[in-house]
Write a protein that holds these residues in place. Structure first.
Motif, PDB file in Angstrom:
ATOM      1  N   CYS A   1      33.372 144.164  69.311  1.00  0.00           N
ATOM      2  CA  CYS A   1      32.785 142.980  69.958  1.00  0.00           C
ATOM      3  C   CYS A   1      33.781 141.810  69.921  1.00  0.00           C
ATOM      4  CB  CYS A   1      31.490 142.594  69.263  1.00  0.00           C
ATOM      5  SG  CYS A   1      30.685 141.146  70.007  1.00  0.00           S
ATOM      6  N   PRO A   2      34.157 141.277  71.093  1.00  0.00           N
ATOM      7  CA  PRO A   2      35.179 140.227  71.129  1.00  0.00           C
ATOM      8  C   PRO A   2      34.757 138.899  70.515  1.00  0.00           C
ATOM      9  CG  PRO A   2      34.260 140.542  73.311  1.00  0.00           C
ATOM     10  CD  PRO A   2      33.693 141.639  72.431  1.00  0.00           C
ATOM     11  N   VAL A   3      33.454 138.672  70.383  1.00  0.00           N
ATOM     12  CA  VAL A   3      32.988 137.408  69.801  1.00  0.00           C
ATOM     13  C   VAL A   3      32.213 137.619  68.501  1.00  0.00           C
ATOM     14  CG1 VAL A   3      32.986 136.135  71.979  1.00  0.00           C
ATOM     15  CG2 VAL A   3      30.937 137.395  71.302  1.00  0.00           C
ATOM     16  N   GLU A   4      32.270 138.847  67.970  1.00  0.00           N
ATOM     17  CA  GLU A   4      31.598 139.191  66.717  1.00  0.00           C
ATOM     18  C   GLU A   4      30.107 138.838  66.736  1.00  0.00           C
ATOM     19  OE1 GLU A   4      33.941 137.372  63.597  1.00  0.00           O
ATOM     20  OE2 GLU A   4      35.478 138.913  63.795  1.00  0.00           O
ATOM     21  N   ALA A   5      29.455 139.157  67.845  1.00  0.00           N
ATOM     22  CA  ALA A   5      28.025 138.850  67.993  1.00  0.00           C
ATOM     23  C   ALA A   5      27.124 139.951  67.476  1.00  0.00           C
ATOM     24  CB  ALA A   5      27.702 138.578  69.468  1.00  0.00           C
ATOM     25  N   ILE A   6      27.683 141.092  67.097  1.00  0.00           N
ATOM     26  CA  ILE A   6      26.885 142.213  66.596  1.00  0.00           C
ATOM     27  C   ILE A   6      26.938 142.209  65.076  1.00  0.00           C
ATOM     28  CG2 ILE A   6      26.567 144.714  66.566  1.00  0.00           C
ATOM     29  CD1 ILE A   6      28.021 144.756  69.312  1.00  0.00           C
ATOM     30  N   GLY A   7      25.764 142.282  64.460  1.00  0.00           N
ATOM     31  CA  GLY A   7      25.696 142.286  63.012  1.00  0.00           C
ATOM     32  C   GLY A   7      25.064 143.543  62.466  1.00  0.00           C
ATOM     33  N   ASN A   8      25.312 143.754  61.196  1.00  0.00           N
ATOM     34  CA  ASN A   8      24.762 144.880  60.455  1.00  0.00           C
ATOM     35  C   ASN A   8      24.333 144.308  59.118  1.00  0.00           C
ATOM     36  OD1 ASN A   8      24.466 146.996  58.641  1.00  0.00           O
ATOM     37  ND2 ASN A   8      26.238 148.109  59.362  1.00  0.00           N
TER      38      ASN A   8
ATOM     39  N   SER B   1      23.098 135.113  69.213  1.00  0.00           N
ATOM     40  CA  SER B   1      23.217 134.292  70.419  1.00  0.00           C
ATOM     41  C   SER B   1      24.656 134.047  70.874  1.00  0.00           C
ATOM     42  CB  SER B   1      22.515 132.951  70.211  1.00  0.00           C
ATOM     43  OG  SER B   1      23.242 132.171  69.272  1.00  0.00           O
ATOM     44  N   GLN B   2      25.639 134.516  70.125  1.00  0.00           N
ATOM     45  CA  GLN B   2      27.037 134.344  70.530  1.00  0.00           C
ATOM     46  C   GLN B   2      27.459 135.341  71.608  1.00  0.00           C
ATOM     47  OE1 GLN B   2      28.883 131.678  69.380  1.00  0.00           O
ATOM     48  NE2 GLN B   2      26.855 131.215  68.558  1.00  0.00           N
ATOM     49  N   CYS B   3      26.595 136.301  71.933  1.00  0.00           N
ATOM     50  CA  CYS B   3      26.898 137.329  72.926  1.00  0.00           C
ATOM     51  C   CYS B   3      27.320 136.699  74.255  1.00  0.00           C
ATOM     52  CB  CYS B   3      25.680 138.228  73.135  1.00  0.00           C
ATOM     53  SG  CYS B   3      25.928 139.504  74.389  1.00  0.00           S
ATOM     54  N   ILE B   4      28.422 137.208  74.814  1.00  0.00           N
ATOM     55  CA  ILE B   4      28.922 136.699  76.101  1.00  0.00           C
ATOM     56  C   ILE B   4      28.669 137.696  77.246  1.00  0.00           C
ATOM     57  CG2 ILE B   4      30.636 135.170  75.069  1.00  0.00           C
ATOM     58  CD1 ILE B   4      32.756 137.379  75.703  1.00  0.00           C
TER      59      ILE B   4
ATOM     60  N   ASP C   1      25.386 136.134  62.958  1.00  0.00           N
ATOM     61  CA  ASP C   1      24.494 135.361  62.092  1.00  0.00           C
ATOM     62  C   ASP C   1      23.078 135.921  62.189  1.00  0.00           C
ATOM     63  OD1 ASP C   1      22.957 133.482  60.762  1.00  0.00           O
ATOM     64  OD2 ASP C   1      23.619 131.795  61.986  1.00  0.00           O
ATOM     65  N   ARG C   2      22.601 136.518  61.107  1.00  0.00           N
ATOM     66  CA  ARG C   2      21.256 137.117  61.129  1.00  0.00           C
ATOM     67  C   ARG C   2      20.162 136.086  61.372  1.00  0.00           C
ATOM     68  NH1 ARG C   2      20.890 139.548  55.213  1.00  0.00           N
ATOM     69  NH2 ARG C   2      23.057 139.741  55.652  1.00  0.00           N
ATOM     70  N   GLU C   3      20.436 134.820  61.097  1.00  0.00           N
ATOM     71  CA  GLU C   3      19.452 133.753  61.352  1.00  0.00           C
ATOM     72  C   GLU C   3      19.419 133.368  62.826  1.00  0.00           C
ATOM     73  OE1 GLU C   3      17.410 132.752  58.928  1.00  0.00           O
ATOM     74  OE2 GLU C   3      18.443 134.170  57.612  1.00  0.00           O
ATOM     75  N   ASP C   4      20.378 133.893  63.615  1.00  0.00           N
ATOM     76  CA  ASP C   4      20.512 133.528  65.023  1.00  0.00           C
ATOM     77  C   ASP C   4      20.384 134.753  65.926  1.00  0.00           C
ATOM     78  OD1 ASP C   4      20.906 131.672  67.051  1.00  0.00           O
ATOM     79  OD2 ASP C   4      23.084 131.902  67.012  1.00  0.00           O
TER      80      ASP C   4
END
Length: 78
Positions: A67-74, A20-23, A3-6
């Protein structure tokens, strides 16, 4: 999906980011060490340098896809 807003505040401006979902699993830092690092006090990763070569870009995409929690965005911005 990231989420680019997060986005984590430490991310440098540009196409790739970590939210912020990064584990703190270390996958991105191992896959693209020239672009991702760890916020030691907070316990998560962030982009400290946007990719500057095709190799770095490919490594960032590999990290994003793995990424196992899809915390990386493009977000497509340069």
């Amino acid at each position: 999906m990231a989420d680019r807003e997060d986005k984590n505040a430490e991310n440098v401006a540009g196409k790739f980011y970590v939210d912020s979902q990064c584990i703190d699993c270390d996958l991105c830092r191992e896959t693209a060490p020239k672009n991702f690092t760890r916020a030691d006090d907070e316990g998560y990763s962030f982009v400290y340098k946007q990719p500057e070569s095709d190799e770095e870009r490919e490594q960032c995409i590999e990290a994003m896809e793995g990424c196992p929690v899809e915390a990386i965005g493009n977000d497509g911005e340069d």
